[in-house]
Design a protein around this motif. Structure first.
Motif, PDB file in Angstrom:
ATOM      1  N   ILE A 146      13.789  83.312  15.658  1.00  0.00           N
ATOM      2  CA  ILE A 146      14.534  82.603  16.693  1.00  0.00           C
ATOM      3  C   ILE A 146      13.672  82.327  17.914  1.00  0.00           C
ATOM      4  O   ILE A 146      12.959  83.211  18.398  1.00  0.00           O
ATOM      5  N   ALA A 170      15.108  78.945  13.963  1.00  0.00           N
ATOM      6  CA  ALA A 170      16.299  78.648  14.756  1.00  0.00           C
ATOM      7  C   ALA A 170      15.906  78.506  16.224  1.00  0.00           C
ATOM      8  O   ALA A 170      15.164  79.344  16.749  1.00  0.00           O
ATOM      9  N   ILE A 171      16.401  77.470  16.874  1.00  0.00           N
ATOM     10  CA  ILE A 171      16.005  77.200  18.258  1.00  0.00           C
ATOM     11  C   ILE A 171      17.224  77.073  19.151  1.00  0.00           C
ATOM     12  O   ILE A 171      18.162  76.332  18.856  1.00  0.00           O
ATOM     13  N   TRP A 172      17.195  77.835  20.234  1.00  0.00           N
ATOM     14  CA  TRP A 172      18.266  77.803  21.229  1.00  0.00           C
ATOM     15  C   TRP A 172      17.686  77.127  22.465  1.00  0.00           C
ATOM     16  O   TRP A 172      16.867  77.715  23.166  1.00  0.00           O
ATOM     17  N   PHE A 174      17.819  75.405  26.090  1.00  0.00           N
ATOM     18  CA  PHE A 174      18.540  75.309  27.363  1.00  0.00           C
ATOM     19  C   PHE A 174      18.071  74.149  28.222  1.00  0.00           C
ATOM     20  O   PHE A 174      18.600  73.938  29.312  1.00  0.00           O
ATOM     21  N   ILE A 187      19.421  74.383  15.097  1.00  0.00           N
ATOM     22  CA  ILE A 187      19.197  74.063  16.507  1.00  0.00           C
ATOM     23  C   ILE A 187      20.513  74.065  17.265  1.00  0.00           C
ATOM     24  O   ILE A 187      21.531  73.584  16.778  1.00  0.00           O
ATOM     25  N   LYS A 188      20.482  74.670  18.458  1.00  0.00           N
ATOM     26  CA  LYS A 188      21.657  74.642  19.317  1.00  0.00           C
ATOM     27  C   LYS A 188      21.224  74.186  20.695  1.00  0.00           C
ATOM     28  O   LYS A 188      20.487  74.892  21.390  1.00  0.00           O
ATOM     29  N   GLU A 190      22.034  73.805  24.303  1.00  0.00           N
ATOM     30  CA  GLU A 190      22.991  74.355  25.265  1.00  0.00           C
ATOM     31  C   GLU A 190      23.088  73.381  26.418  1.00  0.00           C
ATOM     32  O   GLU A 190      22.363  73.501  27.414  1.00  0.00           O
TER      33      GLU A 190
ATOM     34  N   GLU B 190      31.920  79.479  29.595  1.00  0.00           N
ATOM     35  CA  GLU B 190      30.601  79.189  29.024  1.00  0.00           C
ATOM     36  C   GLU B 190      30.165  80.405  28.211  1.00  0.00           C
ATOM     37  O   GLU B 190      29.525  81.311  28.728  1.00  0.00           O
ATOM     38  N   SER B 195      27.967  80.343  21.285  1.00  0.00           N
ATOM     39  CA  SER B 195      26.823  79.502  20.923  1.00  0.00           C
ATOM     40  C   SER B 195      25.915  80.217  19.941  1.00  0.00           C
ATOM     41  O   SER B 195      25.490  79.655  18.928  1.00  0.00           O
ATOM     42  N   VAL B 198      27.143  80.384  16.389  1.00  0.00           N
ATOM     43  CA  VAL B 198      26.911  79.157  15.626  1.00  0.00           C
ATOM     44  C   VAL B 198      25.456  79.094  15.168  1.00  0.00           C
ATOM     45  O   VAL B 198      25.166  78.798  14.005  1.00  0.00           O
ATOM     46  N   LEU B 199      24.561  79.388  16.103  1.00  0.00           N
ATOM     47  CA  LEU B 199      23.141  79.303  15.771  1.00  0.00           C
ATOM     48  C   LEU B 199      22.762  80.280  14.668  1.00  0.00           C
ATOM     49  O   LEU B 199      22.080  79.913  13.706  1.00  0.00           O
ATOM     50  N   ARG B 202      23.951  79.379  11.189  1.00  0.00           N
ATOM     51  CA  ARG B 202      23.132  78.338  10.566  1.00  0.00           C
ATOM     52  C   ARG B 202      21.800  78.906  10.112  1.00  0.00           C
ATOM     53  O   ARG B 202      21.300  78.562   9.039  1.00  0.00           O
ATOM     54  N   LEU B 203      21.249  79.787  10.937  1.00  0.00           N
ATOM     55  CA  LEU B 203      19.987  80.415  10.568  1.00  0.00           C
ATOM     56  C   LEU B 203      20.135  81.169   9.253  1.00  0.00           C
ATOM     57  O   LEU B 203      19.301  81.048   8.350  1.00  0.00           O
ATOM     58  N   ILE B 206      20.171  78.838   6.394  1.00  0.00           N
ATOM     59  CA  ILE B 206      18.847  78.274   6.126  1.00  0.00           C
ATOM     60  C   ILE B 206      17.959  79.293   5.409  1.00  0.00           C
ATOM     61  O   ILE B 206      17.288  78.984   4.432  1.00  0.00           O
TER      62      ILE B 206
END
Ligand SMILES: NC(=O)c1ccc[n+]([C@@H]2O[C@H](COP(=O)([O-])OP(=O)(O)OC[C@H]3O[C@@H](n4cnc5c(N)ncnc54)[C@H](O)[C@@H]3O)[C@@H](O)[C@H]2O)c1
Ligand SMILES: NC(=O)c1ccc[n+]([C@@H]2O[C@H](COP(=O)([O-])OP(=O)(O)OC[C@H]3O[C@@H](n4cnc5c(N)ncnc54)[C@H](O)[C@@H]3O)[C@@H](O)[C@H]2O)c1
Lengths: 210, 210
Positions: A146, A170-172, A174, A187-188, A190, B190, B195, B198-199, B202-203, B206
């Motif tokens: 991540i 996996a990429i978060w 911002f 990918i999320k 934000e 928020e 979030s 969800v990420l 998906r990870l 994958i």
DNA sequence: ATAATATCGATAACAAAGTATCGATATGTC
DNA sequence: GACATATCGATACTTTGTTATCGATATTAT
């Protein structure tokens, strides 16, 4: 069984926090109606959400076992096996995230941080900030999946590409850019502007009604 | 006309950023297909979104006027008449938000910040931090509608109630609690845990496929 | 001019999410 | 032990959001 819906999935952490509270207060069972009332949801929605993750389901008249739900949701959300992450961009927001204790509750552990200006900044938590050039090697060595991006928008895509090339899955993100990624990367984005859009739209509606 | 859907609304800021880029590069028109490709959306989805906010619509063969769309989306999202906001909880995250330049692009202006420990902390932007007891008066005096909450979860509901009693109509909550609010208050929780859920879901999917 | 084409908007079909209904079943009450 | 009741799960229905289709229309090329 079909996969859980995105909406259900996003409600689960909210349920879990509430259930943990109940658990702490010694409450042993809870009905879908009670949960629904707490969050202004429909009880059927709650039952359907819980049906996804609950083995035994609820009992008529009493409802669901709080302890069971806590265990099952935690497990389902992966809170029991912590994932490692790296963070790039140790500025204002990146520092806040680095210093945030809450992530450990969510099964996330930031193992290293990176910036292009490592000599200037000092992370408030006194953790070392690595130069961005060290990222590929460290990610590969530790098998980190991540990546968290808190760099300015202009640099975000480049950082994203570097992460992917280094093996991040996996990429978060911002930064206020919609990153372009291949389909085998989670990918999320934000997007605070999106949140704000929803909020101010509702505000406008409310002000109009008064 | 019906109200815009929440999903459409959240896509608009993303479109706008892209359109601003095009505009900067001197590109004068764009098709729904091009926008859709950029964000992995269906062109019909994009056209429907734009139909909500666009007066003239697009032209066959050429598409939409970039300049018109930029103006119309900005207007629709309220970026032209800036809203004032107050922020409570000038800790790690609160300071980052306070120092964030980006909000001015989104029509948001943080006019004052509050904390219970005003003597200890110094905001990086050198703006004054007021004691929380000053909030009601200031909010009423300036007619502020928006409140941002970045206090620990335990204090969040109390701060929320104080804001509402002071006349705040919209609350942007960054603490990990689902706040209880009356229906005539706009609220956006928020939730980073949501979030992240969800990420990491998906990870997991994958990783399973590889 | 005519034809080819990219694109649009409108309408219709489809998919997904949320909500209502209802029979079945634990639990507590008379 | 019979009865009332809160709750469940399953199923059906409704609403909302996405995607496909199609005729109409600017633009460009022949
Ligand atoms: N500050 C906030 O509250 C906030 C809120 C919403 C979104 N954001 C977004 O988050 C991102 C960071 O915001 P910030 O306020 O922390 O900015 P910042 O300028 O304080 O921090 C950015 C950091 O990224 C580093 N950086 C820049 N390019 C880099 C590169 N190529 N590789 C490695 N590091 C690089 C910089 O040295 C800096 O330390 C921005 O995209 C911003 O739009 C911030
Ligand atoms: N730091 C992060 O990156 C991050 C990420 C996600 C969510 N959050 C959430 O945001 C909130 C703030 O996090 P943080 O890391 O900045 O915490 P922090 O402890 O650094 O800051 C909290 C601030 O709130 C103030 N405060 C506490 N009670 C108050 C009250 N009743 N009235 C006014 N001020 C009060 C404290 O004095 C402190 O300055 C928390 O709820 C946290 O869970 C933080």
């Amino acid at each position: 069984m079909e996969g859980i819906s995105k909406e259900s999935l996003q409600r689960l952490p909210t349920y879990l926090r509430y259930l943990n509270e109940l658990h702490l207060n010694g409450i042993e069972s809870v009905s879908s109606t009670t949960i629904a009332d707490r969050f202004k949801l429909n009880p059927v929605t709650v039952r359907k959400d819980l049906a996804f993750i609950s083995e035994d389901g609820g009992k008529p008249k009493t409802g669901f076992s709080v302890a069971d739900l806590v265990a099952e949701i935690s497990e389902f959300l992966g809170y029991n096996n912590t994932q490692d992450a790296v963070l790039v961009g140790v500025g204002k927001l990146g520092s806040a995230l680095l210093g945030y204790k809450g992530f450990s509750n969510y099964g996330l552990n930031i193992v290293a941080s990176f910036d292009c200006k490592t000599d200037i900044q000092i992370d408030s938590t006194k953790r070392e900030i690595n130069n961005i050039s060290m990222l590929p090697d460290l990610v590969k060595r530790l098998g980190v999946n991540i990546g968290i991006i808190t760099v300015p928008a202009e640099s975000a895509q480049a950082v994203c590409d570097l992460m992917i090339n280094s093996g991040i899955k996996a990429i978060w993100n911002f930064s206020p850019t919609h990153l372009i990624t291949p389909d085998n990367i989670a990918i999320k984005n934000e997007d605070m502007a999106a949140s704000l859009a929803v909020l101010s739209q509702r505000l406008t509606a409310i002000l109009k009604n008064e």
